[in-house]
Design an enzyme around this catalytic site. Structure first.
Site, PDB file in Angstrom:
ATOM      1  N   TYR A   1       0.770  -1.215   0.016  1.00 28.56           N
ATOM      2  CA  TYR A   1      -0.012  -0.033   0.004  1.00 28.56           C
ATOM      3  C   TYR A   1       1.092   1.430  -0.159  1.00 28.56           C
ATOM      4  CZ  TYR A   1      -3.311   3.462   1.686  1.00 28.56           C
ATOM      5  OH  TYR A   1      -3.895   4.714   1.754  1.00 28.56           O
TER       6      TYR A   1
ATOM      7  N   LYS B   1       1.495   4.351  -2.941  1.00 29.78           N
ATOM      8  CA  LYS B   1       1.168   5.849  -2.702  1.00 29.78           C
ATOM      9  C   LYS B   1       2.352   6.769  -2.931  1.00 29.78           C
ATOM     10  CE  LYS B   1      -3.280   5.725  -1.460  1.00 29.78           C
ATOM     11  NZ  LYS B   1      -4.126   6.122  -2.433  1.00 29.78           N
TER      12      LYS B   1
END
Length: 255
Positions: free
Chosen positions: A151, A155
């Site tokens: 994750y 980002k």
């Protein structure tokens, strides 16, 4: 009035952004994989007094994203801003991550942003106008978090795309920026907390409370907090700003 497209607009931060921008006077195109969610938010937008349209889209599919931008332009009579907000979380130790896991989250969090950037820039240029591209990064795009490794990688990638696109499109009058929220009280964080509980043995709610306890302003973030900053990015006051990925987290990660 300008026309704003919001991906992931059916709930959480996307809903908050859509409603705030509607109050600001923008017309809103809502895009999500879930038709029910965006129809509900569209009704709320119309109650505010703005126009709204919906388009069911898997943002990981490039053709669908381009079709969504075309729909927004045709249905609302213009196209001025895209908010590439759609995203999913994934909590797992790095040792446990498998190719299918990476493919799933990358498709939404990175490919979805890339296709949104391409589609919006192409439309702005075809219309012969300037425009604004606004992407969803995260505090996890500035710090890599344990059990959120992939994750976090997605980002960080959004920050890279934001910087590169800002440089490539500046000559066309297109600005590209990102917002980086922290611990937001949405369904995504409920899911993250439950997964942390499964992996670490922490009680449900404990991980959420731990992260909230580290916020300088002393409370969890709301979608409205994020939307207030996106309102600035979508408006004229940010016209001289591009290539930035700004932390809006109440004081949790500092850069």
């Amino acid at each position: 009035m300008s026309v704003v497209l919001v991906t992931g607009g059916g709930r959480g931060i996307g809903r908050g952004i859509a409603l705030r921008l509607a109050r600001d006077g923008h017309d809103i195109a809502l895009v999500d994989v879930n038709a029910e969610g965006i129809e509900s938010v569209a009704a709320e937008v119309r109650e505010i007094g703005a126009k709204a349209t919906t388009f069911v889209t898997d943002v990981g599919d490039r053709d669908q994203v381009f079709a969504a931008v075309d729909h927004a332009h045709e249905a609302l009579g213009g196209f001025d801003v895209i908010i590439n907000n759609a995203g999913i979380a994934q909590v797992a130790p790095i040792d446990d991550v498998r190719p299918a896991d990476v493919a799933k989250i990358w498709s939404v969090n990175v490919d979805g942003v890339l296709w949104g950037i391409q589609a919006a820039a192409a439309k702005f240029q075809a219309l012969g106008q300037s425009g604004k591209i606004i992407n969803a990064s995260s505090i996890a795009g500035h710090d890599g978090f344990a059990l959120l490794g992939v994750y976090s990688a997605t980002k960080f990638a959004v920050r890279a795309l934001t910087q590169a696109a800002a440089k490539e499109y500046a000559a066309h009058g297109i600005t590209v920026n990102a917002y980086c929220p922290g611990v937001v009280g949405t369904d995504m964080w409920v899911d993250i907390d439950k997964r942390f509980a499964e992996l670490t043995g922490a009680a449900e709610g404990e991980t959420y409370d731990k992260y909230v306890g580290g916020i300088a302003l002393g409370r969890a973030q709301t979608p409205e907090d994020v939307a207030a900053f996106v309102s600035y990015l979508a408006g004229p006051d940010s016209d001289y700003m591009t290539g930035q990925a700004v932390l809006i987290d109440g004081g949790l990660v500092y850069r």
